[in-house]
Design a protein around this motif. Structure first.
Motif, PDB file in Angstrom:
ATOM      1  N   HIS A  65      19.904  93.306   9.983  1.00 24.06           N
ATOM      2  CA  HIS A  65      19.298  92.527  11.063  1.00 24.06           C
ATOM      3  C   HIS A  65      19.587  91.041  10.882  1.00 24.06           C
ATOM      4  N   ASN A  66      19.432  90.534   9.659  1.00 19.58           N
ATOM      5  CA  ASN A  66      19.698  89.127   9.419  1.00 19.58           C
ATOM      6  C   ASN A  66      21.177  88.776   9.620  1.00 19.58           C
ATOM      7  N   VAL A  67      22.062  89.709   9.289  1.00 17.10           N
ATOM      8  CA  VAL A  67      23.491  89.469   9.557  1.00 17.10           C
ATOM      9  C   VAL A  67      23.733  89.361  11.058  1.00 17.10           C
ATOM     10  N   SER A  68      23.043  90.183  11.849  1.00 14.17           N
ATOM     11  CA  SER A  68      23.164  90.093  13.309  1.00 14.17           C
ATOM     12  C   SER A  68      22.694  88.738  13.815  1.00 14.17           C
ATOM     13  N   VAL A  69      21.621  88.226  13.214  1.00 11.02           N
ATOM     14  CA  VAL A  69      21.129  86.904  13.615  1.00 11.02           C
ATOM     15  C   VAL A  69      22.138  85.820  13.248  1.00 11.02           C
ATOM     16  N   PHE A  70      22.720  85.918  12.050  1.00 13.20           N
ATOM     17  CA  PHE A  70      23.767  84.968  11.662  1.00 13.20           C
ATOM     18  C   PHE A  70      24.937  85.006  12.648  1.00 13.20           C
ATOM     19  N   LEU A  71      25.312  86.205  13.058  1.00 13.84           N
ATOM     20  CA  LEU A  71      26.427  86.349  13.993  1.00 13.84           C
ATOM     21  C   LEU A  71      26.082  85.752  15.352  1.00 13.84           C
ATOM     22  N   ALA A  72      24.879  86.002  15.823  1.00 13.76           N
ATOM     23  CA  ALA A  72      24.453  85.432  17.107  1.00 13.76           C
ATOM     24  C   ALA A  72      24.399  83.905  17.021  1.00 13.76           C
ATOM     25  N   ILE A  89      24.795  91.522  20.581  1.00 16.97           N
ATOM     26  CA  ILE A  89      25.021  91.480  22.025  1.00 16.97           C
ATOM     27  C   ILE A  89      23.686  91.548  22.775  1.00 16.97           C
ATOM     28  N   ARG A  90      22.751  92.366  22.277  1.00 22.16           N
ATOM     29  CA  ARG A  90      21.438  92.449  22.920  1.00 22.16           C
ATOM     30  C   ARG A  90      20.681  91.128  22.795  1.00 22.16           C
ATOM     31  N   MET A  91      20.782  90.477  21.646  1.00 20.14           N
ATOM     32  CA  MET A  91      20.115  89.186  21.463  1.00 20.14           C
ATOM     33  C   MET A  91      20.623  88.156  22.471  1.00 20.14           C
ATOM     34  N   LEU A  92      21.925  88.102  22.637  1.00 18.08           N
ATOM     35  CA  LEU A  92      22.519  87.099  23.506  1.00 18.08           C
ATOM     36  C   LEU A  92      22.319  87.418  24.986  1.00 18.08           C
ATOM     37  N   SER A 119      18.593  79.036  23.458  1.00 17.77           N
ATOM     38  CA  SER A 119      17.741  77.971  22.941  1.00 17.77           C
ATOM     39  C   SER A 119      16.858  78.498  21.806  1.00 17.77           C
ATOM     40  N   ARG A 120      16.484  79.757  21.864  1.00 19.08           N
ATOM     41  CA  ARG A 120      15.658  80.337  20.803  1.00 19.08           C
ATOM     42  C   ARG A 120      16.462  80.533  19.526  1.00 19.08           C
ATOM     43  N   LEU A 121      17.745  80.947  19.672  1.00 17.22           N
ATOM     44  CA  LEU A 121      18.570  81.185  18.479  1.00 17.22           C
ATOM     45  C   LEU A 121      18.895  79.894  17.739  1.00 17.22           C
ATOM     46  N   GLU A 122      18.870  78.777  18.437  1.00 18.18           N
ATOM     47  CA  GLU A 122      19.114  77.511  17.773  1.00 18.18           C
ATOM     48  C   GLU A 122      18.039  77.182  16.752  1.00 18.18           C
ATOM     49  N   ARG A 123      16.872  77.800  16.933  1.00 22.32           N
ATOM     50  CA  ARG A 123      15.752  77.576  15.998  1.00 22.32           C
ATOM     51  C   ARG A 123      15.249  78.902  15.440  1.00 22.32           C
ATOM     52  N   ILE A 124      16.210  79.829  15.248  1.00 22.64           N
ATOM     53  CA  ILE A 124      15.839  81.190  14.850  1.00 22.64           C
ATOM     54  C   ILE A 124      15.262  81.238  13.449  1.00 22.64           C
ATOM     55  N   TRP A 125      15.704  80.368  12.572  1.00 25.66           N
ATOM     56  CA  TRP A 125      15.224  80.444  11.192  1.00 25.66           C
ATOM     57  C   TRP A 125      13.978  79.592  11.028  1.00 25.66           C
TER      58      TRP A 125
END
Length: 272
Positions: free
Chosen positions: A219-226, A256-259, A266-272
């Motif tokens: 899951h975290n790798v998917s977030v890194f990719l997004a 792909i689902r995240m994006l 805007s949410r992924l820019e502050r995902i961590w």
């Protein structure tokens, strides 16, 4: 009674026409400094290039036949720079005289190294040490310089893999530091786009082992990719590549689902 008449023998000098001119052979002058002979044309100056022969002597008289050598401007394509007495040979625009820096020269062994300067295992070991220091100092420039000093650009994809894998069992602070460093390295040409893509492919290949050590690593790798796509260090076409889809599997599908969600960028820019 037969009579005999007398005659006088003509003078040999009289047989020569008074209109013919007597040609004299050119004088031969032997130079004191050379064993070669130079022919001096009386009444004519030397036809060779100025300063090539002393006392305006021609080498063999050929310049009398073809004429003197024309003077060419420096802009002429036939201009020979060696004829210019005032020139200095330089290499490029570098004013420093000396050998250029050799990319894979090992001063310790005084020899050229074919390929990367370090072995892959040694490069991985030093990369882990540098990343550990980065987690403490948060100095992206220092980490970048440490990677460049190893002089192994062919292994830079391993930095992508190691930085993400090391942050998986840490806090969100370390994962945010890695996301920022990937963008920093891409902007400074430390990590070309194909290098970043190759690094993610290596993570996809080792995800099974990572899941054993760190549950939920996929899951975290998917977030890194997004995040990489949001930061524009990877193109959207990376997710549709058949090889990437085959290696990434569920991780690519989750990205792909995240994006695809509303306001997800805007949410992924502050995902961590």
């Amino acid at each position: 009674m037969a009579t005999f008449s007398t005659f006088t023998k003509p003078n040999s000098s009289a047989s020569v026409s008074t209109h013919s001119k007597v040609r004299t052979a050119p004088e031969t002058v032997v130079s004191e400094e050379s064993s070669k002979r130079n022919i001096l044309r009386k009444g004519k100056s030397g036809g060779g290039p100025k300063g090539k022969f002393k006392n305006n002597l021609t080498d063999d008289g050929s310049s009398v036949l073809v004429g003197p050598k024309p003077t060419l401007d420096q802009g002429d394509p036939l201009f020979d720079v060696e004829e210019d007495e005032n020139y200095i040979l330089v290499s490029g625009n570098d004013p420093v005289i000396g050998s250029p820096k050799r990319r894979n020269y090992d001063p310790e062994y005084r020899r050229m190294v074919v390929g990367p300067k370090l072995t892959l295992s040694e490069f991985k070991r030093r990369t882990i040490t540098n990343l550990e220091e980065y987690f403490s100092s948060e100095d992206m420039n220092e980490l970048s310089q440490s990677i460049l000093e190893m002089e192994c650009p062919d292994y830079h994809y391993e930095v992508i893999k190691k930085s993400i894998s090391l942050s998986l069992d840490r806090n969100e602070r370390e994962r945010e530091l890695i996301s920022k460093f990937l963008s920093y390295g891409y902007g400074n040409e430390l990590f070309p786009m194909d290098c970043i893509g190759k690094g993610f492919e290596r993570i996809f290949e080792s995800i099974d082992d990572l899941e054993i050590d760190v549950p939920g690593a996929g899951h975290n790798v998917s977030v890194f990719l997004a995040r990489a796509l949001v930061d524009e260090i990877l193109p959207p076409s990376f997710l549709t590549d058949p090889m990437v889809s085959s290696l990434g599997g569920e991780m690519v599908a989750e990205t792909i689902r995240m994006l695809s969600r509303d306001h997800q960028y805007s949410r992924l820019e502050r995902i961590w």
